[in-house]
Motif scaffolding. Structure first.
Motif, PDB file in Angstrom:
ATOM      1  N   MET A  84       0.849  -1.195   0.000  1.00  0.00           N
ATOM      2  CA  MET A  84       0.000   0.000   0.000  1.00  0.00           C
ATOM      3  C   MET A  84       0.886   1.246   0.000  1.00  0.00           C
ATOM      4  O   MET A  84       2.022   1.211   0.451  1.00  0.00           O
ATOM      5  N   SER A  85       0.334   2.324  -0.501  1.00  0.00           N
ATOM      6  CA  SER A  85       0.998   3.620  -0.497  1.00  0.00           C
ATOM      7  C   SER A  85       0.020   4.631   0.109  1.00  0.00           C
ATOM      8  O   SER A  85      -0.702   5.318  -0.595  1.00  0.00           O
ATOM      9  N   VAL A  86       0.004   4.668   1.439  1.00  0.00           N
ATOM     10  CA  VAL A  86      -0.991   5.453   2.165  1.00  0.00           C
ATOM     11  C   VAL A  86      -0.486   6.883   2.380  1.00  0.00           C
ATOM     12  O   VAL A  86       0.574   7.085   2.977  1.00  0.00           O
ATOM     13  N   PRO A  87      -1.229   7.889   1.916  1.00  0.00           N
ATOM     14  CA  PRO A  87      -0.798   9.286   2.076  1.00  0.00           C
ATOM     15  C   PRO A  87      -0.867   9.740   3.551  1.00  0.00           C
ATOM     16  O   PRO A  87      -1.770   9.329   4.287  1.00  0.00           O
ATOM     17  N   PRO A  88       0.055  10.605   3.966  1.00  0.00           N
ATOM     18  CA  PRO A  88       0.041  11.123   5.345  1.00  0.00           C
ATOM     19  C   PRO A  88      -1.269  11.819   5.712  1.00  0.00           C
ATOM     20  O   PRO A  88      -1.722  11.706   6.861  1.00  0.00           O
ATOM     21  N   ASP A  89      -1.895  12.519   4.770  1.00  0.00           N
ATOM     22  CA  ASP A  89      -3.168  13.186   5.059  1.00  0.00           C
ATOM     23  C   ASP A  89      -4.257  12.182   5.429  1.00  0.00           C
ATOM     24  O   ASP A  89      -5.104  12.451   6.278  1.00  0.00           O
ATOM     25  N   PHE A  90      -4.237  11.025   4.777  1.00  0.00           N
ATOM     26  CA  PHE A  90      -5.214   9.989   5.101  1.00  0.00           C
ATOM     27  C   PHE A  90      -4.949   9.412   6.492  1.00  0.00           C
ATOM     28  O   PHE A  90      -5.883   9.156   7.255  1.00  0.00           O
ATOM     29  N   LEU A  91      -3.692   9.229   6.839  1.00  0.00           N
ATOM     30  CA  LEU A  91      -3.355   8.724   8.176  1.00  0.00           C
ATOM     31  C   LEU A  91      -3.807   9.701   9.256  1.00  0.00           C
ATOM     32  O   LEU A  91      -4.303   9.300  10.310  1.00  0.00           O
ATOM     33  N   LYS A  92      -3.685  10.995   8.988  1.00  0.00           N
ATOM     34  CA  LYS A  92      -4.154  12.018   9.928  1.00  0.00           C
ATOM     35  C   LYS A  92      -5.677  11.931  10.083  1.00  0.00           C
ATOM     36  O   LYS A  92      -6.205  12.017  11.195  1.00  0.00           O
ATOM     37  N   SER A 149     -17.321  14.566   4.559  1.00  0.00           N
ATOM     38  CA  SER A 149     -16.691  15.481   3.592  1.00  0.00           C
ATOM     39  C   SER A 149     -15.199  15.184   3.443  1.00  0.00           C
ATOM     40  O   SER A 149     -14.649  15.270   2.347  1.00  0.00           O
ATOM     41  N   ARG A 150     -14.537  14.811   4.525  1.00  0.00           N
ATOM     42  CA  ARG A 150     -13.106  14.482   4.447  1.00  0.00           C
ATOM     43  C   ARG A 150     -12.874  13.089   3.868  1.00  0.00           C
ATOM     44  O   ARG A 150     -11.846  12.837   3.246  1.00  0.00           O
ATOM     45  N   LEU A 151     -13.813  12.190   4.052  1.00  0.00           N
ATOM     46  CA  LEU A 151     -13.682  10.832   3.519  1.00  0.00           C
ATOM     47  C   LEU A 151     -13.930  10.775   2.021  1.00  0.00           C
ATOM     48  O   LEU A 151     -13.349   9.946   1.318  1.00  0.00           O
ATOM     49  N   SER A 152     -14.798  11.654   1.528  1.00  0.00           N
ATOM     50  CA  SER A 152     -15.245  11.553   0.131  1.00  0.00           C
ATOM     51  C   SER A 152     -14.118  11.652  -0.884  1.00  0.00           C
ATOM     52  O   SER A 152     -14.194  11.031  -1.937  1.00  0.00           O
ATOM     53  N   ILE A 153     -13.073  12.382  -0.578  1.00  0.00           N
ATOM     54  CA  ILE A 153     -11.976  12.497  -1.560  1.00  0.00           C
ATOM     55  C   ILE A 153     -11.187  11.208  -1.722  1.00  0.00           C
ATOM     56  O   ILE A 153     -10.498  11.018  -2.710  1.00  0.00           O
ATOM     57  N   TRP A 154     -11.306  10.295  -0.761  1.00  0.00           N
ATOM     58  CA  TRP A 154     -10.555   9.042  -0.800  1.00  0.00           C
ATOM     59  C   TRP A 154     -11.397   7.868  -1.290  1.00  0.00           C
ATOM     60  O   TRP A 154     -10.870   6.784  -1.535  1.00  0.00           O
ATOM     61  N   ARG A 155     -12.716   8.069  -1.456  1.00  0.00           N
ATOM     62  CA  ARG A 155     -13.616   6.967  -1.814  1.00  0.00           C
ATOM     63  C   ARG A 155     -13.396   6.504  -3.246  1.00  0.00           C
ATOM     64  O   ARG A 155     -13.258   7.295  -4.160  1.00  0.00           O
TER      65      ARG A 155
END
Length: 157
Positions: A84-92, A149-155
């Protein structure tokens, strides 16, 4: 683990995209998990996230670091390990969701009390009639609703 649940909810396991390398990010085979170590995972970088699929005891998302690997159960399984390549913003975001859940989904929390108002011995109180998992004017108060709203960009669809 909250990361496993959020990735499943979003249908996004952050597959690495590498145009320079012509290799798969999904590795199949017989893997041995013994005392927090996984055999044949030289392809994983230190602190890289990965997903185990096909295990009886350990399916989920983990970080290739001693803090996460110590939770793995000893097992031999024929399955897959996905890089996986998980972005730091997603981890936050995952940290924020975990903090919200700890505060609001605690079974001892007043947020989960079945009572909207109480009075006894000259003392009374009332609170909003919306609780975690219930509807509040059409909006569900869950971690999914709270962070939509914050989850939608990663869906992924």
């Amino acid at each position: 683990m909250v990361l496993t649940e959020i990735c499943a909810y979003l249908r996004n396991y952050f597959h690495p995209v590498s145009k320079r390398e012509n290799r798969s990010y999904i590795h199949s085979g017989m893997f041995i998990i013994d005392n927090g170590k996984i055999s044949d995972t030289d392809f994983l970088k230190e602190r890289q996230y990965f997903r185990i699929v096909g295990s009886d005891l350990n399916d989920g998302v983990y970080c290739n670091c001693s803090d996460d690997l110590k939770f793995l159960q000893n097992e031999i399984f024929d399955g897959y390990i996905w890089e996986m390549s998980v972005p730091p913003d997603f981890l936050k975001l995952c940290e924020d969701i975990q903090a919200w859940r700890t505060k609001n989904e605690n079974p001892d929390s007043a947020n989960l009390s079945p009572f909207i108002a109480e009075s006894f011995g000259g003392y009374s109180y009332s609170k909003s009639n919306s609780r975690v998992g219930e509807s509040n004017g059409g909006n569900t108060i869950t971690w999914q609703g709270q962070f939509s709203s914050r989850l939608s960009i990663w869906r992924k669809i």
